[in-house]
Design an enzyme around this catalytic site. Structure first.
Site, mmCIF file in Angstrom:
data_model
loop_
_atom_site.group_PDB
_atom_site.id
_atom_site.type_symbol
_atom_site.label_atom_id
_atom_site.label_comp_id
_atom_site.label_asym_id
_atom_site.label_seq_id
_atom_site.Cartn_x
_atom_site.Cartn_y
_atom_site.Cartn_z
ATOM 1 N N TYR A 181 8.675 47.031 26.885
ATOM 2 C CA TYR A 181 10.286 46.276 26.683
ATOM 3 C C TYR A 181 9.675 45.881 28.568
ATOM 4 O O TYR A 181 8.666 45.333 29.204
ATOM 5 C CB TYR A 181 10.905 47.286 26.292
ATOM 6 C CG TYR A 181 10.214 48.330 27.419
ATOM 7 C CD1 TYR A 181 10.861 48.597 28.751
ATOM 8 C CD2 TYR A 181 9.370 49.741 27.479
ATOM 9 C CE1 TYR A 181 10.550 49.359 30.153
ATOM 10 C CE2 TYR A 181 9.121 50.238 28.856
ATOM 11 C CZ TYR A 181 10.323 50.115 29.694
ATOM 12 O OH TYR A 181 9.971 51.500 30.546
ATOM 13 N N CYS A 182 10.822 44.328 27.929
ATOM 14 C CA CYS A 182 10.959 43.708 29.683
ATOM 15 C C CYS A 182 12.537 43.908 29.684
ATOM 16 O O CYS A 182 13.324 44.185 29.110
ATOM 17 C CB CYS A 182 10.634 43.033 29.871
ATOM 18 S SG CYS A 182 11.045 41.352 28.878
ATOM 19 N N THR A 183 12.678 43.234 30.511
ATOM 20 C CA THR A 183 14.440 43.229 30.831
ATOM 21 C C THR A 183 15.751 42.516 29.681
ATOM 22 O O THR A 183 16.237 42.970 29.754
ATOM 23 C CB THR A 183 14.806 42.238 32.683
ATOM 24 O OG1 THR A 183 14.110 43.067 33.120
ATOM 25 C CG2 THR A 183 16.014 42.979 32.663
ATOM 26 N N GLY A 185 13.681 39.941 27.960
ATOM 27 C CA GLY A 185 12.789 39.902 26.266
ATOM 28 C C GLY A 185 11.845 38.584 26.896
ATOM 29 O O GLY A 185 10.565 39.276 25.443
ATOM 30 N N ILE A 210 15.823 45.663 27.499
ATOM 31 C CA ILE A 210 16.352 46.383 28.160
ATOM 32 C C ILE A 210 18.070 45.913 28.360
ATOM 33 O O ILE A 210 18.365 46.715 27.761
ATOM 34 C CB ILE A 210 16.185 46.840 29.595
ATOM 35 C CG1 ILE A 210 14.243 47.350 29.462
ATOM 36 C CG2 ILE A 210 17.045 47.832 29.985
ATOM 37 C CD1 ILE A 210 14.264 47.279 30.298
#
Length: 313
Positions: A181-183, A185, A210
Site C-alpha cells: 500500500y501507499c498514500t 495508489g 490509504i
C-alpha cells in the site's frame, strides 16, 4: 461542503508522446481558474495534487480528462479550510513517480486491486506479507497494523530493498502472498509491477491507497494506526480525510507531532528534534529570517512560497 477548498489527488498511467505540448495549455487552464498545486507530466502519464474552488477543480479535471488516455481518470477528493498549496506548477519529468526502473511498465501488468472494504480481510490473513511502500518519514507517523517498514529514504531504494529480502521470503518454502500500500495508489502501481517482474505473482495492492481507505472505512473498523502524511500544507490527514495534528518543520521538511512541538529543540520554521543536530548556526539564522518573512506575509494576508509543504518520494 463547508470547507472552501476542494483538493484532488490524481494520477493516470498512459503514454504521452509529447509532454511539452501538453504542459502550457494545462498550466493556462489552472492559472485562469486560480487552481494551485503541482502536476507532473511524463511519457508514462500524469500525477498531481491540486486545490481550488469546486468550479475551478472541475475545470482543471475536465481539461486533464481530455488528455490522451485520460478519459476515465479517477481521483481522491478531500477538502480544506486553508489553501493547501501556494502556487501552481506543471512540471515535465522522466517518471511521474520515480522508481528508477525503466523496464517496469504498470500498463503491462500490475498486482490485484483490493477495494478498501476487502483490505482488512486480506491483511489479517496469517499468510499475507504486508509491505508499506512509502518513505521512512511517512511511515513514522502512521501505518497499517503489522506492516513491514522498508525504512527507505526514497522510492528509488525500494527495488534494492525488495531484492535483498526476496530470497529470504522464498527460502521459507512457499511463495508469499504480498500486499502493498501507499498514500494514493501510484507507488503501488509500479511496486506491484516490479514485484511481478521479479517472479512473484500473488501480489495485491490497496485500490485508491490509504486516502481512499481513510475516506471509506469507518474508524471503528479500521486497521490504520496514526495519521497519513500528505504532500500539501495540511501535512497529515486522519479518518474522513480531516486534517491531522502534524505540522511541518520548514527547516528539514519532516512532519512534526504535537509532542515534537513541545520539545525544547522545536522553534517554528527554524528547527525540530529531528534536525536540531544537523543544522549549523548560519543555517538556523537563515531559517529564522525566512520564518520572519512568512509571518509578515501571513499578517498581510499573503501566501509565502518559501514554506514548501513536503518531500515527494
Amino acid at each position: 461542503m463547508s470547507h472552501p477548498f476542494r483538493v484532488a489527488a490524481l494520477y493516470k498511467f498512459t503514454p504521452f508522446s509529447d509532454c511539452e505540448a501538453l504542459r502550457a495549455p494545462l498550466q493556462a487552464v489552472c492559472d485562469a481558474h486560480g487552481v494551485k498545486g503541482t502536476v507532473l507530466l511524463a511519457p508514462e502519464g500524469v500525477n498531481g495534487s491540486i486545490a481550488g474552488s469546486h468550479e475551478a477543480i472541475e475545470a482543471a479535471l475536465d481539461h486533464i480528462r481530455r488528455l490522451p488516455g485520460c478519459a476515465n481518470l479517477v481521483w481522491k477528493e478531500s477538502y480544506a479550510d486553508k489553501p493547501p498549496f501556494y502556487r501552481m506548477k506543471v512540471r515535465l519529468k522522466r517518471e511521474i513517480v520515480t522508481m528508477g526502473q525503466p523496464d517496469i511498465d504498470p500498463l503491462q501488468g500490475v498486482g490485484h486491486y483490493v477495494a478498501p472494504k476487502d483490505w482488512n480481510a486480506l491483511i489479517r490473513a496469517p499468510d499475507t506479507l504486508l509491505i508499506d511502500t512509502r518513505n521512512d518519514y511517512e511511515v513514522a507517523i502512521g501505518a497499517f497494523e503489522g506492516a513491514i517498514d522498508p525504512r527507505t529514504k526514497s522510492f528509488r531504494e525500494f527495488p534494492d530493498w525488495f531484492r535483498a529480502h526476496r530470497d529470504e521470503w522464498l527460502a521459507e518454502g512457499r511463495t508469499p502472498r504480498i500486499a502493498m500500500y501507499c498514500t494514493g495508489g501510484i507507488r503501488c502501481e509500479k511496486a506491484t509491477a516490479f514485484v511481478k517482474a521479479e517472479g512473484l505473482n500473488e501480489v495485491y495492492h490497496l485500490e485508491g491507497g490509504i486516502l481512499k481507505y481513510l475516506e471509506t472505512v469507518p474508524e471503528d473498523d479500521s486497521l490504520w494506526r496514526g495519521e497519513c502524511f500528505v504532500f500539501d500544507q495540511r501535512v497529515s490527514v486522519v479518518h474522513g480525510l480531516e486534517a491531522g495534528e502534524h505540522t511541518l518543520c520548514h527547516a528539514c521538511r519532516l512532519p512534526v507531532s504535537p509532542s515534537d512541538r513541545a520539545h525544547p529543540a522545536y522553534v517554528e520554521g527554524v528547527s525540530c528534534p529531528a534536525c536540531i543536530e544537523t543544522r549549523d548556526e548560519n543555517q538556523r539564522a537563515s531559517y529564522a529570517e525566512r520564518q520572519k518573512q512568512v509571518e509578515l506575509a501571513q499578517r498581510r494576508g499573503e501566501g509565502h512560497v518559501g514554506a514548501r509543504p513536503g518531500r515527494k518520494g
